[in-house]
Scaffold this active site. Structure first.
Site, PDB file in Angstrom:
ATOM      1  N   TYR A  60      75.533  26.709  73.015  1.00 40.46           N
ATOM      2  CA  TYR A  60      74.529  27.323  73.888  1.00 40.46           C
ATOM      3  C   TYR A  60      73.387  28.023  73.172  1.00 40.46           C
ATOM      4  CZ  TYR A  60      72.596  31.076  76.869  1.00 40.46           C
ATOM      5  OH  TYR A  60      71.752  31.949  77.520  1.00 40.46           O
TER       6      TYR A  60
ATOM      7  N   GLY B  56      66.681  36.020  72.186  1.00 40.86           N
ATOM      8  CA  GLY B  56      66.598  37.418  72.577  1.00 40.86           C
ATOM      9  C   GLY B  56      65.367  37.649  73.425  1.00 40.86           C
TER      10      GLY B  56
ATOM     11  N   ASN C 165      70.341  39.825  62.726  1.00 39.55           N
ATOM     12  CA  ASN C 165      71.004  39.064  63.783  1.00 39.55           C
ATOM     13  C   ASN C 165      72.502  39.144  63.522  1.00 39.55           C
ATOM     14  OD1 ASN C 165      71.569  35.510  64.298  1.00 39.55           O
ATOM     15  ND2 ASN C 165      71.890  37.168  65.723  1.00 39.55           N
ATOM     16  N   GLY C 166      73.239  39.610  64.521  1.00 37.24           N
ATOM     17  CA  GLY C 166      74.683  39.697  64.357  1.00 37.24           C
ATOM     18  C   GLY C 166      75.203  41.031  64.839  1.00 37.24           C
TER      19      GLY C 166
ATOM     20  N   CYS D 144      70.318  37.569  68.086  1.00 38.14           N
ATOM     21  CA  CYS D 144      68.881  37.791  67.998  1.00 38.14           C
ATOM     22  C   CYS D 144      68.261  36.694  67.130  1.00 38.14           C
ATOM     23  CB  CYS D 144      68.604  39.126  67.344  1.00 38.14           C
ATOM     24  SG  CYS D 144      69.367  40.514  68.175  1.00 38.14           S
TER      25      CYS D 144
END
Ligand SMILES: O=P(O)(O)OC[C@H]1O[C@H](OP(=O)(O)OP(=O)(O)O)[C@H](O)[C@@H]1O
Ligand SMILES: NC(=O)CC[C@H](N)C(=O)O
Ligand SMILES: [Mg+2]
Length: 506
Positions: free
Chosen positions: A257, A28, A101-102, A2
Site C-alpha cells: 500500500y 504523508g 521516516n519511521g 513519511c
C-alpha cells in the site's frame, strides 16, 4: 511512512525539493517542511498542510541554497501539531537539520537518558527530535571543528547502537554536507541517485525512486540496511556500512500500500510486485472455488487497481472500474481520525450503478485495516444492485499493531484482530471473503529480488523484526495513540505553534 528527500546540487534546490515532496505526498498528508542551506545559514519553512499549501511563492523565494532536505509527515509518534512538522533543527554542534521516516521504539528511554546524561533538552514528544539529538550528540562527541566523512560514519555507528526501531533519515550539517542513513533491518526505504549538469554532478536521496525520476536523477541504488551516505558541499560522495549483523527486512506493507507503484524499492518494482499479488490471489480463488460465479472484478481505487487488473486477467473475468474516485480527496487510511476517515470514504468513492446491477461482483482492495473502506464499499455495491458481493484483499488479514512507522497502534482498532477471515467477511457484510496468504505475499516481492530473505511482517503475524517489542510496550502504545487518545491530544496541542531556532519563514 513519511517521505524524505535531500539534495546536494550546483544551483538552488528549493524547486526540486518541492517537486520531490509533491510526488512523495502519498506518504504523508499532515505536514510538510523544507530546510535549505546557503553559506552557514539555514532557511526553514514547515507547517501543517499539503505540500502546495505549505510552500507559497513568498516562502520559496526565501528558501535559498544549493543544499536542502524536505519532509512530508504522517505522524506515528507525538502529536500532529505544527511544532512536530519536520525537518527538526538543533544549533549545536555545527547546526543540524534532520528529516525522519519511521518510528523509534525506544524514544522514551533515549529522551530520558539524553536529559540526564547528555544534558540535552527535547522540546516535543516527537521521536524524530530524539533521533536528531542522538545524531547531534554523537557528532559532538567526535569533537571535530571540521568533521570529515569518517566522523559522520562514526556518529551513525553510535546512532545504530543507541536507537531501536525503523528509521530512514536525512540530515544536513551546516557548511559541511548531507548525511543519510537507514536502520540495520532496512525496514523503511531509502534510495539515491545522481544527475549530471554543466556545473557538475548533483545528488538526491529519497524515500522512493519516483522522486528521482521526476527531476531527471538517475537511480544509483538503494542505501543498504545499516549503511550511511555522506555527500559534502562539493559533491564528494562516501558510503560506509555502519552497523553489525544487518539484514534486509523491508516492510511488506510498503509493497502492498504505502509506496507508489512507479517506485523501485530494494530493487523490486512495486508495480510488478502488485501484479504478482493479483496473480496469486487469482490462484487462490481458483483453488478455493474452481467453479466460482464471479461476473466482474471491480477495484477499490486507487492502490488496488494493479492487483485487481491482473487478477481479472488470470481468472478470465471482466475488469471494470465501478467506483469513481474524487481526485481532490487524499488517501483516507492516513487521515488522522476515524470520523474524518469514515466521512472521506463516501466523499472519495462513488459507484457507477450499471457496473453492479444484477451482477456477482468481486471487489478487490490492497488491504483491509480498520475496515473503514470495505464496510462502506460493500454497502454501496449492494445499494447499486449487485446480486452478490465478494471481497478480496491482496494482503493477508492485518491483525497486529505496527511500531515502525505506520500509525496502527491499537490492535482493537483493526477489524481482523481476534476474528477469522469469515468473521471479517460477516463484519463488512460481504458474501465471500478471501485474503492473500502471507507466503504468497512474500513471494510476490521476493520474485523481484531473491536477495530479500526477510521482511517486516509485524502487522500480519505479530513478529517484530527488530526484536525490540514486548506486550507492555504494545499496551502503552495502544493507550497513548488509540483514536480516542489522539483526539484529546490533538486538541491540547492545537495552539502550540512551532518555535524554531533557525530562520523560520512564515
Ligand atoms: O480498512 P481501512 O482502514 O479502510 O484501510 C484500508 C484502505 O485504506 C487504503 O486506501 P486509501 O484511501 O488510504 O488510499 P488509496 O487511494 O491509495 O487506495 C487502502 O488502499 C485500503 O483501501
Ligand atoms: N510516518 C513516519 O515516518 C513518522 C515519522 C515520525 N515518527 C513522526 O511521527 O513524525
Ligand atoms: Mg485504498
Amino acid at each position: 511512512m513519511c517521505g524524505i528527500v535531500g539534495i546536494v546540487a550546483k544551483s538552488y534546490v528549493n524547486q526540486t525539493i518541492f517537486d520531490a515532496l509533491t510526488v512523495l505526498q502519498h506518504r504523508g498528508q499532515d505536514a510538510a517542511g523544507m530546510v535549505t542551506c546557503e553559506g552557514n545559514k539555514f532557511f526553514l519553512r514547515k507547517d501543517n498542510g499539503l505540500v502546495n499549501e505549505v510552500f507559497r511563492t513568498r516562502h520559496m523565494k526565501r528558501l535559498v541554497g544549493n543544499v536542502g532536505i524536505g519532509h512530508v509527515r504522517y505522524p506515528t509518534a507525538g502529536s500532529s501539531s505544527s511544532a512536530e512538522a519536520q525537518p527538526f533543527y538543533v544549533n549545536s554542534p555545527y547546526g543540524i537539520a534532520l528529516a525522519h521516516n519511521g518510528n523509534l521504539t525506544n524514544a522514551e528511554e533515549l529522551a530520558d537518558k539524553m536529559f540526564r546524561a547528555d544534558l540535552r533538552h527535547i522540546n516535543t514528544t516527537s521521536d524524530s527530535e530524539v533521533l536528531l539529538n542522538v545524531v547531534a550528540h554523537e557528532l559532538q562527541r567526535q569533537g571535530k571543528l571540521k568533521p570529515q566523512a569518517e566522523d559522520m560514519f562514526e556518529a551513525v555507528r553510535r546512532v545504530h547502537e543507541r536507537c531501536k526501531g525503523g528509521y530512514a533519515a536525512v540530515a544536513m550539517i551546516t557548511g559541511y554536507g548531507m548525511l543519510a542513513f537507514r536502520d540495520p533491518n532496512g525496514i523503511r526505504p531509502l534510495t539515491y541517485g545522481k544527475r549530471e549538469t554543466e556545473q557538475g554532478t548533483e545528488y538526491m536521496v529519497a524515500s522512493e525512486s519516483v522522486a528521482l525520476d521526476i527531476s531527471g536523477f538517475e537511480r544509483v541504488r538503494d542505501i543498504e540496511p545499516g549503511e550511511a551516505i555522506y555527500i559534502d558541499m562539493d559533491g564528494n560522495v562516501s558510503t560506509q556500512q555502519c552497523a553489525e549483523g544487518t539484514q534486509l527486512a523491508p516492510c511488506l506493507f510498503e509493497y502492498v500500500y504505502l509506496a507508489r507503484p512507479d517506485s523501485i524499492i530494494d530493487d523490486v518494482h512495486v508495480h510488478n510486485s502488485r501484479m504478482r499479488m493479483g496473480k496469486k490471489l487469482a490462484e487462490k480463488v481458483l483453488r478455493e472455488r474452481p467453479d466460482h460465479d464471479i461476473d466482474v472484478i471491480i477495484p477499490i481505487p486507487d492502490t488496488s487497481r494493479t492487483s485487481a487488473m491482473e487478477m481479472a486477467k488470470d481468472l478470465g473475468v471482466m475488469f471494470r472500474e465501478g467506483f469513481i474516485k474524487n481526485r481532490y480527496i487524499g488517501r483516507t487510511f492516513i487521515m488522522p481520525g476515524q470520523t474524518q476517515r469514515k466521512k472521506s470514504v463516501r466523499r472519495k468513492l462513488n459507484p457507477i450503478g450499471m457496473e453492479f446491477k444484477d451482477k456477482v461482483v468481486m471487489l478487490v482492495d490492497d488491504s483491509i485495516v480498520r475496515g473503514t473502506t470495505s464496510s462502506q464499499i460493500v454497502e454501496m455495491a449492494r445499494d447499486a444492485g449487485a446480486k452478490k458481493v465478494y471481497f478480496a484483499s491482496a494482503a493477508p488479514a492485518v491483525k497486529f499493531p505496527n511500531v515502525y512507522g505506520i500509525d496502527m497502534p491499537a490492535a482493537e482498532e483493526l477489524i481482523a484482530h481476534g476474528r477469522t477471515d469469515d468473521e471479517v467477511g460477516e463484519e463488512i457484510g460481504c458474501d465471500w471473503m478471501i485474503y492473500q496468504d502471507l507466503d504468497d505475499l512474500k513471494a510476490s516481492v521476493t520474485e523481484g529480488n531473491e536477495n530479500i530473505t526477510a521482511f517486516d511482517t509485524c502487522v500480519f503475524d505479530g513478529q517484530y523484526v527488530a526484536g525490540d517489542i514486548d506486550a507492555s510496550y504494545l499496551e502503552r502504545l495502544s493507550q497513548a495513540r488509540n483514536d480516542d487518545a489522539k483526539g484529546s491530544d490533538d486538541k491540547k496541542v492545537k495552539s502550540n505553534k512551532s518555535s524554531n531556532l533557525c530562520s523560520e519563514i512564515d
